[in-house]
Design a protein around this motif. Structure first.
Motif, PDB file in Angstrom:
ATOM      1  N   TYR A  28       0.531  -1.176   0.298  1.00  0.00           N
ATOM      2  CA  TYR A  28      -0.124   0.097  -0.161  1.00  0.00           C
ATOM      3  C   TYR A  28       0.743   1.186   0.110  1.00  0.00           C
ATOM      4  O   TYR A  28       0.622   2.546  -0.650  1.00  0.00           O
ATOM      5  N   LYS A  29       1.969   1.535   0.926  1.00  0.00           N
ATOM      6  CA  LYS A  29       2.997   2.481   0.924  1.00  0.00           C
ATOM      7  C   LYS A  29       3.356   2.490  -0.231  1.00  0.00           C
ATOM      8  O   LYS A  29       3.983   3.482  -0.329  1.00  0.00           O
ATOM      9  N   GLU A  30       4.058   1.583  -0.565  1.00  0.00           N
ATOM     10  CA  GLU A  30       4.709   1.776  -2.573  1.00  0.00           C
ATOM     11  C   GLU A  30       3.942   2.328  -3.474  1.00  0.00           C
ATOM     12  O   GLU A  30       4.257   2.714  -4.214  1.00  0.00           O
ATOM     13  N   VAL A  31       2.736   2.051  -3.424  1.00  0.00           N
ATOM     14  CA  VAL A  31       1.589   2.153  -4.323  1.00  0.00           C
ATOM     15  C   VAL A  31       1.512   3.642  -4.246  1.00  0.00           C
ATOM     16  O   VAL A  31       1.686   4.867  -5.398  1.00  0.00           O
ATOM     17  N   ILE A  32       1.352   4.214  -3.001  1.00  0.00           N
ATOM     18  CA  ILE A  32       0.744   5.678  -2.580  1.00  0.00           C
ATOM     19  C   ILE A  32       2.286   7.122  -2.306  1.00  0.00           C
ATOM     20  O   ILE A  32       1.526   7.724  -3.042  1.00  0.00           O
ATOM     21  N   ASN A  33       3.882   6.021  -2.266  1.00  0.00           N
ATOM     22  CA  ASN A  33       4.211   7.007  -2.128  1.00  0.00           C
ATOM     23  C   ASN A  33       4.439   6.994  -4.162  1.00  0.00           C
ATOM     24  O   ASN A  33       5.356   7.939  -4.400  1.00  0.00           O
ATOM     25  N   PHE A  34       4.611   6.053  -4.881  1.00  0.00           N
ATOM     26  CA  PHE A  34       4.601   5.857  -6.177  1.00  0.00           C
ATOM     27  C   PHE A  34       3.502   7.057  -6.755  1.00  0.00           C
ATOM     28  O   PHE A  34       4.330   7.774  -7.446  1.00  0.00           O
ATOM     29  N   LEU A  35       2.294   7.224  -6.659  1.00  0.00           N
ATOM     30  CA  LEU A  35       1.292   7.924  -6.948  1.00  0.00           C
ATOM     31  C   LEU A  35       2.112   9.387  -6.442  1.00  0.00           C
ATOM     32  O   LEU A  35       1.804  10.683  -7.115  1.00  0.00           O
ATOM     33  N   ASN A  36       2.406  10.172  -5.235  1.00  0.00           N
ATOM     34  CA  ASN A  36       2.772  11.215  -4.588  1.00  0.00           C
ATOM     35  C   ASN A  36       3.962  11.183  -5.306  1.00  0.00           C
ATOM     36  O   ASN A  36       4.002  12.936  -5.195  1.00  0.00           O
ATOM     37  N   GLU A  37       4.764  10.573  -6.571  1.00  0.00           N
ATOM     38  CA  GLU A  37       5.335  11.067  -6.552  1.00  0.00           C
ATOM     39  C   GLU A  37       5.261  11.488  -8.063  1.00  0.00           C
ATOM     40  O   GLU A  37       5.835  12.307  -8.685  1.00  0.00           O
ATOM     41  N   GLY A  38       3.939  10.925  -9.224  1.00  0.00           N
ATOM     42  CA  GLY A  38       4.576  11.092 -10.361  1.00  0.00           C
ATOM     43  C   GLY A  38       3.312  11.231 -11.100  1.00  0.00           C
ATOM     44  O   GLY A  38       3.190  10.005 -12.326  1.00  0.00           O
ATOM     45  N   TRP A  39       1.483  10.809 -10.188  1.00  0.00           N
ATOM     46  CA  TRP A  39       0.824   9.773 -10.958  1.00  0.00           C
ATOM     47  C   TRP A  39       0.581  11.351 -11.956  1.00  0.00           C
ATOM     48  O   TRP A  39      -0.534  10.914 -12.891  1.00  0.00           O
ATOM     49  N   GLN A  40       0.472  12.458 -12.297  1.00  0.00           N
ATOM     50  CA  GLN A  40       0.424  13.516 -13.248  1.00  0.00           C
ATOM     51  C   GLN A  40       0.892  12.546 -14.519  1.00  0.00           C
ATOM     52  O   GLN A  40       0.357  12.860 -15.588  1.00  0.00           O
ATOM     53  N   GLN A  41       2.324  12.310 -14.504  1.00  0.00           N
ATOM     54  CA  GLN A  41       2.512  11.479 -15.568  1.00  0.00           C
ATOM     55  C   GLN A  41       2.199  10.473 -16.350  1.00  0.00           C
ATOM     56  O   GLN A  41       2.660  10.073 -16.914  1.00  0.00           O
ATOM     57  N   GLU A  95      -9.118  12.902 -18.272  1.00  0.00           N
ATOM     58  CA  GLU A  95      -8.019  14.189 -18.562  1.00  0.00           C
ATOM     59  C   GLU A  95      -6.973  13.591 -20.019  1.00  0.00           C
ATOM     60  O   GLU A  95      -7.460  15.242 -20.469  1.00  0.00           O
ATOM     61  N   LEU A  96      -7.201  12.784 -20.118  1.00  0.00           N
ATOM     62  CA  LEU A  96      -6.391  12.082 -21.323  1.00  0.00           C
ATOM     63  C   LEU A  96      -7.354  11.579 -22.453  1.00  0.00           C
ATOM     64  O   LEU A  96      -7.377  11.239 -23.111  1.00  0.00           O
ATOM     65  N   GLY A  97      -8.470  12.054 -22.135  1.00  0.00           N
ATOM     66  CA  GLY A  97      -9.257  11.815 -23.640  1.00  0.00           C
ATOM     67  C   GLY A  97     -10.592  10.703 -23.343  1.00  0.00           C
ATOM     68  O   GLY A  97     -11.325  10.515 -24.092  1.00  0.00           O
ATOM     69  N   LEU A  98     -10.347   9.587 -22.186  1.00  0.00           N
ATOM     70  CA  LEU A  98     -11.152   8.627 -21.954  1.00  0.00           C
ATOM     71  C   LEU A  98     -12.249   8.538 -21.604  1.00  0.00           C
ATOM     72  O   LEU A  98     -13.134   9.972 -20.470  1.00  0.00           O
ATOM     73  N   SER A  99     -13.895   8.416 -21.884  1.00  0.00           N
ATOM     74  CA  SER A  99     -14.798   8.800 -20.908  1.00  0.00           C
ATOM     75  C   SER A  99     -14.982   7.227 -20.075  1.00  0.00           C
ATOM     76  O   SER A  99     -14.803   6.534 -19.946  1.00  0.00           O
ATOM     77  N   GLN A 100     -16.327   7.784 -19.555  1.00  0.00           N
ATOM     78  CA  GLN A 100     -16.430   7.237 -18.011  1.00  0.00           C
ATOM     79  C   GLN A 100     -17.452   5.846 -19.008  1.00  0.00           C
ATOM     80  O   GLN A 100     -16.455   4.383 -18.237  1.00  0.00           O
ATOM     81  N   GLU A 101     -17.606   5.334 -19.765  1.00  0.00           N
ATOM     82  CA  GLU A 101     -17.967   3.683 -20.527  1.00  0.00           C
ATOM     83  C   GLU A 101     -16.714   3.503 -20.785  1.00  0.00           C
ATOM     84  O   GLU A 101     -16.399   2.086 -20.500  1.00  0.00           O
ATOM     85  N   GLU A 102     -15.460   3.875 -21.746  1.00  0.00           N
ATOM     86  CA  GLU A 102     -13.744   4.296 -22.110  1.00  0.00           C
ATOM     87  C   GLU A 102     -13.723   3.170 -20.986  1.00  0.00           C
ATOM     88  O   GLU A 102     -12.732   2.252 -21.190  1.00  0.00           O
ATOM     89  N   ILE A 103     -13.647   4.197 -19.493  1.00  0.00           N
ATOM     90  CA  ILE A 103     -12.679   3.658 -18.690  1.00  0.00           C
ATOM     91  C   ILE A 103     -13.127   2.446 -18.057  1.00  0.00           C
ATOM     92  O   ILE A 103     -12.570   1.392 -18.169  1.00  0.00           O
ATOM     93  N   SER A 104     -14.812   2.352 -17.983  1.00  0.00           N
ATOM     94  CA  SER A 104     -15.266   1.226 -17.340  1.00  0.00           C
ATOM     95  C   SER A 104     -15.419  -0.272 -18.417  1.00  0.00           C
ATOM     96  O   SER A 104     -14.358  -1.542 -17.665  1.00  0.00           O
ATOM     97  N   LYS A 105     -15.205   0.026 -19.363  1.00  0.00           N
ATOM     98  CA  LYS A 105     -14.912  -1.667 -20.689  1.00  0.00           C
ATOM     99  C   LYS A 105     -13.388  -1.550 -20.785  1.00  0.00           C
ATOM    100  O   LYS A 105     -13.124  -2.480 -20.850  1.00  0.00           O
TER     101      LYS A 105
END
Length: 114
Positions: A28-41, A95-105
């Motif tokens: 869990y901490k490994e995932v959160i640390n990774f996200l904190n460092e650069g999830w927007q990339q 933000e990357l252009g996916l609709s909710q339907e595309e994300i779900s699929k």
């Protein structure tokens, strides 16, 4: 890094036994640390994999939080935080252009492949 975290999650999901709190917390901490460092990339594929990771972390921490153990409160906090990150990841994918339907699929495709 996303691929390594994704592969680790797949391994956990295919286990016959449950991992310890210590291992759950470390991952869990490994995932959160990774996200904190650069999830927007993260690109689409990485974002979808991360969404899968977060969704599974959230579901598992929610389940474990319901148990009457000494770590229940810690799991509850993990559930809350992964819920926030799940929302952020969905917004990133939009933000990357996916609709909710595309994300779900595409999420379902990942889920079925695992």
């Amino acid at each position: 890094m996303v691929d390594a975290l994704f592969e680790q999650m797949k391994e956990y999901l295919n286990m016959d036994t449950e991992i310890s709190f210590e291992e759950f917390d470390r991952y869990y901490k490994e995932v959160i640390n990774f996200l904190n460092e650069g999830w927007q990339q993260l690109d689409e594929e990485q974002g979808l994999k991360m969404l899968f990771i977060l969704d599974n972390l959230k579901a598992n921490s929610e389940d474990r939080a319901k148990r009457r153990t000494k770590d229940a409160k810690k799991y509850k906090k993990m559930e809350e935080r992964t819920g926030i990150w799940t929302g952020a990841m969905i917004n990133r994918l939009r933000e990357l252009g996916l609709s909710q339907e595309e994300i779900s699929k595409r999420y379902e495709e990942i889920y079925e492949a695992v």
